[in-house]
Design a protein around this motif. Structure first.
Motif, PDB file in Angstrom:
ATOM      1  N   PHE A  49     -28.058 -19.395  13.682  1.00  0.00           N
ATOM      2  CA  PHE A  49     -29.312 -19.486  14.871  1.00  0.00           C
ATOM      3  C   PHE A  49     -30.209 -18.429  15.173  1.00  0.00           C
ATOM      4  O   PHE A  49     -31.404 -18.623  15.223  1.00  0.00           O
ATOM      5  CB  PHE A  49     -28.769 -20.188  16.231  1.00  0.00           C
ATOM      6  N   GLN A  50     -29.537 -17.256  14.958  1.00  0.00           N
ATOM      7  CA  GLN A  50     -30.976 -16.065  15.322  1.00  0.00           C
ATOM      8  C   GLN A  50     -31.854 -16.005  14.030  1.00  0.00           C
ATOM      9  O   GLN A  50     -32.992 -15.897  14.473  1.00  0.00           O
ATOM     10  CB  GLN A  50     -29.797 -14.992  15.202  1.00  0.00           C
ATOM     11  N   GLY A  53     -34.491 -18.615  14.534  1.00  0.00           N
ATOM     12  CA  GLY A  53     -35.048 -18.505  15.346  1.00  0.00           C
ATOM     13  C   GLY A  53     -36.143 -17.490  15.263  1.00  0.00           C
ATOM     14  O   GLY A  53     -37.286 -17.574  15.656  1.00  0.00           O
ATOM     15  N   ASN A  54     -36.060 -16.578  14.388  1.00  0.00           N
ATOM     16  CA  ASN A  54     -36.629 -15.505  13.666  1.00  0.00           C
ATOM     17  C   ASN A  54     -37.588 -16.418  12.688  1.00  0.00           C
ATOM     18  O   ASN A  54     -38.649 -15.876  12.901  1.00  0.00           O
ATOM     19  CB  ASN A  54     -35.829 -14.411  12.992  1.00  0.00           C
ATOM     20  N   LYS A  56     -38.874 -19.208  12.860  1.00  0.00           N
ATOM     21  CA  LYS A  56     -39.607 -20.431  13.624  1.00  0.00           C
ATOM     22  C   LYS A  56     -40.482 -19.170  14.279  1.00  0.00           C
ATOM     23  O   LYS A  56     -41.900 -19.609  14.455  1.00  0.00           O
ATOM     24  CB  LYS A  56     -38.914 -20.948  14.840  1.00  0.00           C
TER      25      LYS A  56
END
Length: 85
Positions: A49-50, A53-54, A56
């Motif tokens: 998920f990290q 997120g990066n 995005k």
């Protein structure tokens, strides 16, 4: 399983019998392994998920930069048209 029976005779004639029961050791490592697997999956999910997120954030930054370049090109085009008039 093997049982050992030991009989001890005292000098006064009394006897004591001791039975030793040898059992296979319990293998209780299943819960520990399960816990490790769950922890590894949780860490992998967090890192995934990290990363997403990066990704995005990076996509958003590129999109914003492209928009600014487009706006600047529009301004240059407008200035060129004003200069020709």
């Amino acid at each position: 399983m093997a049982d050992d029976i030991h009989t001890t005779r005292e000098p006064d004639g009394t006897t004591h019998t001791t039975t030793v029961v040898d059992r296979d050791p319990k293998r209780g490592g299943g819960a520990g392994i399960t816990l490790l697997v769950v922890a590894a999956l949780a860490i992998a999910a967090f890192l995934g998920f990290q990363f997403l997120g990066n990704e995005k954030a990076e996509t958003g930054a590129v999109t914003e930069a492209a928009q600014k370049v487009g706006d600047a090109a529009q301004d240059v085009g407008d200035a060129a048209q004003e200069a020709v008039k």
